[in-house]
Design a protein around this motif. Sequence first.
Motif, PDB file in Angstrom:
ATOM      1  N   MET A 226      19.118  34.760  40.826  1.00 44.16           N
ATOM      2  CA  MET A 226      18.396  34.575  42.078  1.00 44.16           C
ATOM      3  C   MET A 226      18.007  35.925  42.690  1.00 44.16           C
ATOM      4  SD  MET A 226      17.943  31.376  42.540  1.00 44.16           S
ATOM      5  CE  MET A 226      17.316  31.454  44.205  1.00 44.16           C
ATOM      6  N   ARG A 230      14.072  37.391  43.128  1.00 41.28           N
ATOM      7  CA  ARG A 230      13.553  37.758  44.445  1.00 41.28           C
ATOM      8  C   ARG A 230      13.096  39.211  44.500  1.00 41.28           C
ATOM      9  NH1 ARG A 230      18.749  34.808  47.109  1.00 41.28           N
ATOM     10  NH2 ARG A 230      17.921  32.663  47.210  1.00 41.28           N
ATOM     11  N   ASP A 266      18.981  25.158  45.336  1.00 38.22           N
ATOM     12  CA  ASP A 266      18.194  26.327  44.931  1.00 38.22           C
ATOM     13  C   ASP A 266      17.151  26.063  43.848  1.00 38.22           C
ATOM     14  OD1 ASP A 266      19.651  27.949  46.694  1.00 38.22           O
ATOM     15  OD2 ASP A 266      21.216  28.318  45.197  1.00 38.22           O
ATOM     16  N   GLU A 269      13.333  26.706  44.750  1.00 37.88           N
ATOM     17  CA  GLU A 269      12.991  28.123  44.903  1.00 37.88           C
ATOM     18  C   GLU A 269      12.860  28.804  43.540  1.00 37.88           C
ATOM     19  OE1 GLU A 269      14.541  32.297  46.951  1.00 37.88           O
ATOM     20  OE2 GLU A 269      15.792  30.500  47.085  1.00 37.88           O
ATOM     21  N   ASN A 272       9.636  27.555  41.704  1.00 35.98           N
ATOM     22  CA  ASN A 272       8.381  27.980  42.334  1.00 35.98           C
ATOM     23  C   ASN A 272       8.145  29.482  42.237  1.00 35.98           C
ATOM     24  OD1 ASN A 272       7.773  25.355  42.888  1.00 35.98           O
ATOM     25  ND2 ASN A 272       8.265  25.444  45.071  1.00 35.98           N
ATOM     26  N   ILE A 273       9.207  30.279  42.312  1.00 36.29           N
ATOM     27  CA  ILE A 273       9.048  31.719  42.085  1.00 36.29           C
ATOM     28  C   ILE A 273       8.565  31.966  40.661  1.00 36.29           C
ATOM     29  CG2 ILE A 273      10.295  33.898  41.791  1.00 36.29           C
ATOM     30  CD1 ILE A 273      12.047  33.166  44.142  1.00 36.29           C
ATOM     31  N   SER A 300       8.106  18.914  45.797  1.00 41.02           N
ATOM     32  CA  SER A 300       8.101  20.293  46.306  1.00 41.02           C
ATOM     33  C   SER A 300       7.892  21.333  45.212  1.00 41.02           C
ATOM     34  CB  SER A 300       9.426  20.583  47.020  1.00 41.02           C
ATOM     35  OG  SER A 300       9.650  19.676  48.083  1.00 41.02           O
TER      36      SER A 300
END
Length: 333
Positions: A226, A230, A266, A269, A272-273, A300
């Motif tokens: 993660m 990011r 999670d 996220e 989609n990243i 989503s």
Amino acid sequence: MSGKRTEESNSFNNSGSPMVMFRNRLSRMSKHWKKWARKRNIECFRIYDRDIPQVPVSVDLYGPYCQISAYKNSYEISDEERERENVEIGKVVAETLGLENESIYWKKREPKKGKEQYEKYSEQAELLEVGENGLRFFVNLSDYLDTGLFLDHRITRDLVRQESKGKKFLNLFSYTGAFTVYAASGGAVKSLSVDLSNTYLAWAEENLKLNGFSLSKHKLLRADVMEWLRSERKEPDRDRYDLIVVDPPTFSNSKKMTDIFDIQRDHVEILNILYKDFALPGAVLYFSTNFRKFELSEASILWDNIKDITKTTVPDDFRNEKIHYCWRMEKPV
């Protein structure tokens, strides 16, 4: 678990006893699954999966070795009774499969939370070499709850291999790198495998070398997935990939992480990243989890053509159809 299996029980002589039923069942199933496995060039497979409720174990063969996983009994039983029961089970397995005690490994399977599932059982550090679909892998049947090769993802690994020719492959939560070995064998031109554990990355390196794959082409990175996603998404010259596998743990609170990981919370996220910042046009992503209560937040998720391929990826030798969930998704060209 006792390593010695010399204790006898009257249950062996009672034709209606669970142990006699277990012996008969194991004999039939071992012949069936061994024949099935030979036709498919598979050395690692399950031959008994808690088929009889009174004998709550699974029995997996890893080449010439055997792992017995003991699950919690659905009935009241004392520790002493469980120990005697396990001695009988071990004796049946050894005699029926023609194995020496030294080739049989025991694991106790009970619900684990967080990092408990990755804690060591012992310090034997004995890596055993086994084969699957023409590839070779090291497994450890003694030290961890999991062996280093998830047998329930055998089909998923082969699907990745079939799609990997000429592709750039990203393997997140890569564990011991089995998906990466399959991608490399299918012709992936380069890959990156990301995991937080130095132990598993070193294991993945050995698996790649065992199959003759270049570590300069197939790189390994120690990072919190993660945190890495990011930060790496901000790099303008970051690599992008056409084939991605995401097979995370259900939950992790490792001391090496800056935050707690929760797959239900999670997963949107992560996916989609990857879609926006790491996937090339036309990319394919495989996402899997073994969290029984997991619900995919499909509305989503940015990926297109999301297909639930769970039923087609659970192997025939697994009776438990909820051993994992798996989806395949695409990014439009």
